[in-house]
Design a protein around this motif. Structure first.
Motif, PDB file in Angstrom:
ATOM      1  N   ARG A   1       0.833  -1.209   0.000  1.00 27.26           N
ATOM      2  CA  ARG A   1       0.000   0.000   0.000  1.00 27.26           C
ATOM      3  C   ARG A   1       0.867   1.258   0.000  1.00 27.26           C
ATOM      4  NH1 ARG A   1      -2.964   2.898   4.181  1.00 27.26           N
ATOM      5  NH2 ARG A   1      -1.791   1.699   5.713  1.00 27.26           N
TER       6      ARG A   1
ATOM      7  N   GLU B   1      -2.692  -2.852  -7.619  1.00 26.06           N
ATOM      8  CA  GLU B   1      -3.922  -2.060  -7.675  1.00 26.06           C
ATOM      9  C   GLU B   1      -5.155  -2.960  -7.562  1.00 26.06           C
ATOM     10  OE1 GLU B   1      -2.713   1.880 -10.277  1.00 26.06           O
ATOM     11  OE2 GLU B   1      -3.283   0.055 -11.342  1.00 26.06           O
TER      12      GLU B   1
ATOM     13  N   GLU C   1      -5.486  -3.861  -3.973  1.00 21.09           N
ATOM     14  CA  GLU C   1      -6.056  -2.722  -3.251  1.00 21.09           C
ATOM     15  C   GLU C   1      -7.572  -2.679  -3.418  1.00 21.09           C
ATOM     16  OE1 GLU C   1      -5.227   2.044  -3.134  1.00 21.09           O
ATOM     17  OE2 GLU C   1      -5.705   1.128  -5.071  1.00 21.09           O
ATOM     18  N   ALA C   2      -8.032  -2.869  -4.640  1.00 15.46           N
ATOM     19  CA  ALA C   2      -9.473  -2.828  -4.888  1.00 15.46           C
ATOM     20  C   ALA C   2     -10.196  -3.926  -4.110  1.00 15.46           C
ATOM     21  CB  ALA C   2      -9.746  -2.977  -6.387  1.00 15.46           C
TER      22      ALA C   2
ATOM     23  N   ASP D   1     -10.181  -3.024  -0.382  1.00 17.65           N
ATOM     24  CA  ASP D   1     -11.161  -1.966  -0.111  1.00 17.65           C
ATOM     25  C   ASP D   1     -12.578  -2.534  -0.109  1.00 17.65           C
ATOM     26  OD1 ASP D   1      -9.197  -0.063   0.093  1.00 17.65           O
ATOM     27  OD2 ASP D   1      -9.378   0.628  -1.976  1.00 17.65           O
TER      28      ASP D   1
ATOM     29  N   ASP E   1     -10.900   9.866  -2.777  1.00 18.59           N
ATOM     30  CA  ASP E   1     -11.562   8.704  -3.373  1.00 18.59           C
ATOM     31  C   ASP E   1     -12.271   7.907  -2.286  1.00 18.59           C
ATOM     32  OD1 ASP E   1     -12.305   6.391  -4.706  1.00 18.59           O
ATOM     33  OD2 ASP E   1     -10.537   6.419  -5.997  1.00 18.59           O
TER      34      ASP E   1
ATOM     35  N   ARG F   1     -11.703   4.021  -2.264  1.00 18.41           N
ATOM     36  CA  ARG F   1     -10.438   3.567  -1.673  1.00 18.41           C
ATOM     37  C   ARG F   1     -10.372   3.856  -0.183  1.00 18.41           C
ATOM     38  NH1 ARG F   1      -6.525   6.005  -6.378  1.00 18.41           N
ATOM     39  NH2 ARG F   1      -6.872   4.387  -7.927  1.00 18.41           N
TER      40      ARG F   1
ATOM     41  N   GLU G   1     -10.272   6.628   1.270  1.00 13.57           N
ATOM     42  CA  GLU G   1      -9.536   7.821   1.666  1.00 13.57           C
ATOM     43  C   GLU G   1     -10.396   8.671   2.599  1.00 13.57           C
ATOM     44  OE1 GLU G   1      -6.589   8.428  -2.198  1.00 13.57           O
ATOM     45  OE2 GLU G   1      -8.387   9.651  -2.040  1.00 13.57           O
TER      46      GLU G   1
END
Length: 310
Positions: A21, A83, A86-87, A90, A146, A149, A151
């Protein structure tokens, strides 16, 4: 002759998601400082995480160039898979959060600084007293964080949301006006907006805010004026106008009640909708629903301040 010692098989390279990350943040922002701000950690932490990841991987993943960090060949090769990880991570986090029925836990809110300070904070203070087990985190930031994600969990913005999976609704209307200090007007006189305000100085936003509807409206009425200052913060623009550096367009909640003169520039600037946004996966979480209700009530009570009828 004694047998040679056996070297154990190191096995496959096992990488830590948290290190990955941090790698992804550096690759996206190009600097350790920018990545650190995005993740809310120290710059030294970013450097340490990157070193640990590259040591485990046995390869250099990011190269430091005069323009910042760029992925190496090995970094480019793993960028897409990281990525996707990460998706998926999330999605897991949103799914867990979305089934949380407790009025406890944390909620991260993002909003522009002036709105957060002058309008949102009293609402959050009342919410915190009512729900002491919910921990609030406020990101006063003009960036479009975002929500997919994570954030941020909840966002308040003056523009419609285009991010996939975000559920949005209009929370309030925000009115705008043109302001100057009395001292400035004593020195430069009242602007002639019909002629483009010749002989005047303006306080203008930085490039990323110049396309806002109220700023385009203001630019059309001050095309003959000279820029007195450009700045990237609304609070700084207010301070410049108060200091007599020029005339400027401000939200009514920011410009009213500060001793400034609100100028008549013809038809008023276009009001803008204030949007509440949350990712669809967590919208039914108990603490998110409680905050949404508090925001709706608080901003309804502040409607006359946000968009005064006069």
């Amino acid at each position: 002759m004694s047998p040679k010692p056996t070297v154990p098989d190191a096995g496959p390279c096992r990488l830590d998601w948290d290190d990955l990350r941090h790698f992804l943040a550096i690759a996206r922002h190009g600097t350790l400082s920018g990545a650190a701000r995005a993740l809310g950690v120290r710059q030294s932490t970013m450097s340490r995480r990157l070193a640990a990841l590259e040591a485990r991987a046995g390869a250099q993943l990011l190269q430091k160039t005069p323009d910042g960090y760029r992925p190496s060949a090995a970094g480019e090769a793993i960028l897409g898979p990281v990525e996707r990880i990460e998706a998926e991570a999330d999605t897991v986090a949103r799914t867990i959060t979305g089934t949380d029925l407790r009025l406890a836990g944390s909620v991260r809110i993002t909003s522009v600084e002036t709105l957060a300070t002058l309008v949102l904070m009293p609402v959050l203070a009342g919410f915190a007293r009512r729900y002491p087990d919910i921990e609030l985190e406020l990101l006063a930031d003009s960036r479009d964080l975002d929500l997919s994600r994570r954030e941020a969990d909840v966002a308040l913005r003056l523009a419609p949301y285009t991010q996939p999976g975000v559920v949005a609704r209009r929370l309030a209307r925000v009115g705008f006006g043109v302001y100057a200090s009395a001292d400035y007007l004593d020195r430069h006189g009242r602007p002639d907006f019909a002629a483009g305000a010749p002989g005047q100085y303006t306080v203008l936003p930085s490039d990323e805010l110049r396309q806002a509807p109220e700023m385009q409206w203001f630019a059309a009425r001050t095309h003959a004026a000279r820029p007195g200052l450009r700045c990237n913060r609304r609070q700084a623009a207010l301070a410049a106008i108060e200091a007599g550096m020029g005339i400027g367009c401000l939200a009514r909640y920011l410009g009213d009640g500060r001793g400034l003169v609100r100028l008549d520039a013809g038809p008023p600037p276009p009001a803008r909708a204030l949007w509440y946004g949350v990712h669809e996966d967590i919208r039914h979480t108990a603490r998110i629903r409680a905050l949404a209700a508090a925001l709706a009530e608080g901003f309804a009570a502040a409607a006359a301040r946000l968009d005064p009828p006069d």
